[in-house]
Design an enzyme around this catalytic site. Structure first.
Site, PDB file in Angstrom:
ATOM      1  CD  GLU A   1     -43.390  10.725  39.329  1.00 32.73           C
ATOM      2  OE1 GLU A   1     -42.680  11.245  38.452  1.00 32.73           O
ATOM      3  OE2 GLU A   1     -43.207   9.588  39.764  1.00 32.73           O
TER       4      GLU A   1
ATOM      5  CB  CYS B   1     -43.374  16.532  33.560  1.00 30.94           C
ATOM      6  SG  CYS B   1     -42.341  15.255  34.304  1.00 30.94           S
TER       7      CYS B   1
END
Length: 947
Positions: A703, A737
């Site tokens: 990720e 993020c």
């Protein structure tokens, strides 16, 4: 409706036609306001759907004209006037006609987002009070007391952009003087001044303001001060007790407006999202109606300390209240919304005064208010809805709520209580509330205890393994002189021994099976939930996370453990039968891959660390956890909780350390898979390291970051855009993020949005994350701080315009602070990679050609999160088709994905998938085995013979 009379059920077909439209705008307006009297058109409950579809065709000029005309008609229906003067002039004729005895004037608006907004509302309220006062006791506006004269209703959220309990000190220092100024003006005019009801979490601070007003010497003798009480709140009867006590002890008669409540759906959602023990409001209409009657009786009993005002459009409620008031011999008044309830109250007045709650404002402020009225009136249980439906018997229209509640005295069966939001599979994680004194005290106590403790992180290895090394300090990112604890880092030399121990322990853990592993994960979830106050304090000190960030992260951690426990039971309970021919069996079984290295980041040191480890363990793997060097103490707390819950030490080992440890793990052939969250560049390096190994091909679950954008069109509600953009870009100091990096604004509305964004940014509090009032904490370390300063300098050198920058913390104490900034760019060229911090880049685009801007973003190759703000479904579909993204958020913020609800993960440069917290995640940590057996070889198929 469109050149002919049609049934509402046929609207969808007609809206799909592409030929020219002949729209009767007056008819549209009458339908939307519920005043249609033509029986040839069947009025059903699709008003809001029709309006949405109509707006979706708003590009056609004739539709634009029709909508504009309809809005004007609806404005006349629901808004008394564009200005207070015009409204009162219209009100005089209504009073003379017997349609009202007086008014409570309310300024339309959605609340202040900036201090400029608040000052504008303050000026509007000043003028409003002056205009109402100028109407005087004559002119059709009643007598000479606040009970007889028109008054003003004030939304406290309109007078300050941070009207919330967490900002109590600012509210009392900045908002209260404004409220007092208006109250003094109302007192001098001797008119009523009502503090309007707002959301449940603002109730206590509203009461604090009311109490201060009651004790002001300059307001002595005035009987016009009041408060709106919402009967749907479970606290309403106790609130009335407090109001009576306040009035009695201060010697101030209070006016109390009792309403059913206007934010019911929001309160339901908020309680579920925040993981509260229960709802602050009743879940059934019957319960709310009964609560209203209970509160009404309490208000009447509180006379003469309280003057009761009853706002309702329900005939049964009106009759019941009037009868109670007559029996008690107490003077009361009724209230109705302008544009509603005329026929009902024609039977009440002049026996009882009827005050009209009258919104005043421009039509551009009308839409949110209008939509709320339409939704309320169109609800299945709405009195107005059933009253207008000739097919509903009068006994149902005016049914007794007490009898209804006695017949079914339960909460609404289709509204899940917050703890049961996810049904029987798993409980919803419980949250702490920073507006509650007890919760704040628990966190404050945990912070104090943490600061006094000697915290030390070290490698937690398999039994028999040990590592020595120097103790290094773990420093707080918000205070250069504050040592949170110490850490003894692991070294690359210990990695082979740790892998060997994990490989030896893995088969036994895998054979344990999904249900047994699930029980251990649930036990760990309970431990972490019980320790949440300490963990919130720890993430604040070690990672600079605000208290709300910490609350949310502990909840996400608990959710990961419980969700993956359910998934372990679903996927790893034994072989699953597959279809096949008679005489044979085919079964699919999942098992762990072996040993997983879980490499977690510092920005979610609790949740992501736990999520990776829990997924790998649930699938039957042994785990070597390598946390970020900045947050070893939090990672150790996670691993210790899992060990205490029953995970063997050799199955789960902790290796805190630097890049040398990570490199050793990814290069070792004994590691069967890597779960990584971090930068795209590091993910590429791990991928190369895994590919260079001999032996089996390892699994990489990555990720990574993204250039996340939000596209806004001209139909979007500006206030909602500002709210969502600010929290998405600057929450967690932009160190997510999923954070918003690029905001695309159409030229037509860009200036207005930027003005409000700049004002909203200045209202955010940057400072100590252990302070509940703090919105933004520090960056994680000096390197991150230097990178963000360099990035901002690069933007400005590349022609970027600094729209706004936060002044910074008032008490920096040597921390790693970066003042958040908003920069306008001509295009995306200066943004070549993800800037991991609180800078919002703004790019204007041509509203007629959004594809160009969307294409430029898509060409960057990222695909993590995407936001869209619009009221037109077609615009959202076009943006989604043009910009690939793993998670799309429409008309909401872009951060805060919930486990099992919004599985999270990107594509392209933003990750490999599958999504964390989703139904496909655990399978990536597992291998599959299919067993086919010819049972006919044993003499036949028993199932076939037993048919």
């Amino acid at each position: 409706l469109i050149g002919e009379k049609i049934a509402v059920g046929d609207w969808g077909a007609h809206l799909g036609k592409s030929d020219s439209w002949l729209v009767n705008a007056s008819t549209i307006g009458l339908i939307l306001t519920g005043r249609l009297v033509d029986p040839a058109i069947e009025l059903r409950r699709d008003t809001t759907g029709f309006l949405t579809r109509l707006v979706s065709r708003a590009s056609e000029p004739v539709v634009r004209a029709a909508v504009a005309q309809a809005m004007r008609i609806m404005g006349e229906q629901f808004v008394l006037g564009r200005t207070v003067t015009a409204a009162l002039r219209r009100g005089v004729s209504m009073v003379r006609a017997g349609d009202a005895s007086s008014f409570s004037v309310d300024m339309l608006g959605e609340g202040a987002r900036t201090d400029a907004d608040a000052l504008r509302y303050l000026a509007a309220y000043r003028a409003c009070i002056a205009d109402v006062a100028a109407a005087g006791p004559g002119g059709g506006h009643g007598g000479s007391t606040p009970e007889d004269r028109s008054g003003v209703s004030v939304k406290l959220s309109a007078l300050h952009p941070r009207y919330e309990a967490r900002q109590r000190h600012r509210v009392m220092a900045e908002l209260y003087p404004r409220v007092l100024e208006l109250a003094v003006a109302a007192r001098e005019a001797d008119i009523s001044f009502c503090l309007d009801a707002e959301e449940a979490d603002r109730l206590l601070i509203s009461l604090e303001i009311l109490e201060r007003l009651c004790r002001e010497p300059g307001l002595a003798g005035w009987t016009g001060l009041g408060l709106a009480v919402q009967a749907y709140q479970k606290r309403a009867p106790y609130l009335i007790e407090k109001l009576e006590e306040l009035a009695r002890t201060t010697g101030r008669r209070l006016m109390v407006r009792l309403v059913k409540g206007a934010y019911w759906d929001g309160e339901i959602k908020r309680a579920q999202v925040q993981g509260r023990p229960d709802f602050p409001v009743w879940t059934t209409k019957a319960a709310t109606d009964v609560s209203y009657l209970v509160c009404a009786r309490a208000l009447l009993a509180a006379a003469p300390h309280i003057y009761a005002q009853f706002a309702t459009h329900n005939a049964h409620t009106v009759a019941a209240v009037r009868r109670m008031a007559e029996s008690a011999g107490v003077r009361i008044e009724f209230q109705r919304l302008h544009g509603m309830g005329e026929q009902l109250y024609a039977s009440v007045s002049p026996r009882v005064p009827v005050r009209v709650y009258a919104p005043v404002g421009a039509h551009e402020d009308l839409l949110p208010y209008l939509v709320r009225r339409l939704l309320e009136n169109g609800a299945n249980t709405s009195f107005v809805n059933t009253f207008l439906d000739e097919g509903v018997p009068v006994e149902v229209v005016a049914s007794d709520p007490v009898s209804t509640l006695e017949a079914a005295p339960r909460r609404h069966q289709r509204i899940a209580a917050p703890p049961r939001l996810f049904g029987p599979s798993r409980p919803n994680s419980s949250g702490l509330d920073l507006t509650l004194a007890d919760d704040l005290a628990a966190i404050a106590s945990a912070v104090t205890a943490l600061d006094q403790a000697e915290l030390a992180a070290r490698p937690l290895l398999a039994r028999g393994l040990a590592t020595d090394g120097p103790q290094l300090p773990v420093m707080s990112p918000c205070d250069a002189g504050h040592r949170v604890g110490t850490v003894v880092p692991a070294t690359a030399e210990v990695v082979p021994s740790a892998i060997a121990a994990a490989r030896a322990a893995w088969p036994g853990w895998d054979r344990l099976g999904g249900p047994a592993r699930a029980a251990i994960l649930r036990a760990a979830a309970d431990r972490i939930d019980a320790d949440r106050a300490r963990l919130i304090a720890l993430t604040a000190r070690e990672a600079g996370r605000t208290l709300q960030d910490g609350i949310d992260e502990v909840r996400e951690t608990v959710d990961f453990l419980r969700y993956y426990a359910c998934e372990a039971e679903r996927l790893f309970s034994g072989p699953e039968p597959l279809p096949g021919p008679a005489g044979e069996t085919n079964r699919l079984a999942l098992s762990g891959r072996g040993v997983f290295a879980c490499i977690s980041p510092w920005n979610f040191p609790l949740a992501i660390t736990t999520g990776q480890i829990a997924a790998a363990l649930a699938a039957g793997n042994a785990v070597l956890a390598k946390p970020a060097p900045q947050t070893p103490l939090t990672a150790m707390a996670v691993v210790e909780a899992l060990h205490a819950a029953g995970v063997p030490h050799d199955v789960l080992q902790l290796l805190p350390g630097g890049t040398d440890v990570g490199a050793a793990l990814t290069a070792a052939e004994g590691v069967d898979g890597v779960a990584f969250t971090g930068s795209t560049e590091t993910a590429r390096a791990i991928n190369r390291s895994l590919a260079a190994r001999e032996g089996p091909i390892a699994t990489l679950i990555a990720e990574t970051g993204g250039l996340n954008a939000m596209f806004v069109d001209t139909t979007a509600l500006v206030e909602q855009v500002v709210d969502d953009a600010l929290v998405s870009a600057f929450g967690s100091a932009g160190q997510r993020c999923s954070a918003l990096r690029i905001l695309f604004l159409p030229h037509e509305t860009a200036d207005l949005v930027l003005e409000k964004l700049a004002g909203g940014l200045s209202e955010l509090t940057l400072g100590d994350p252990t302070n509940p009032a703090t919105d933004i904490g520090p960056l994680i370390d000096a390197r991150a701080q230097a990178m963000m300063e360099a990035h901002l300098a690069h933007l400005l050198a590349s022609g970027g315009r600094l729209v706004a920058r936060h002044p910074g913390p008032t008490d920096p104490r040597g921390g790693h602070w970066f003042a958040p900034a908003i920069v306008e760019l001509a295009g995306l060229e200066p943004v070549t990679r993800e800037p991991f911090g609180p800078v919002l880049h703004v790019v204007r685009y041509d509203a007629s050609a959004p594809a160009a801007a969307a294409g430029a973003l898509a060409a960057r190759g990222y695909g993590l999160t995407l936001g869209v703000h619009t009221r037109i479904d077609g615009f959202a579909r076009d943006i989604l088709a043009a910009v690939p993204a793993g998670n799309v958020y429409i008309n909401r913020s872009m951060t805060g994905a919930v486990v099992g609800v919004q599985p999270f993960g990107g594509r392209g440069l933003s990750g490999t998938g599958p999504k964390a917290g989703g139904p496909h995640y655990l399978a990536r940590f597992a291998t599959e085995t299919v067993t086919s057996e010819n049972i006919a070889a044993k003499g036949g198929d028993p199932s076939l013979f037993s048919i």
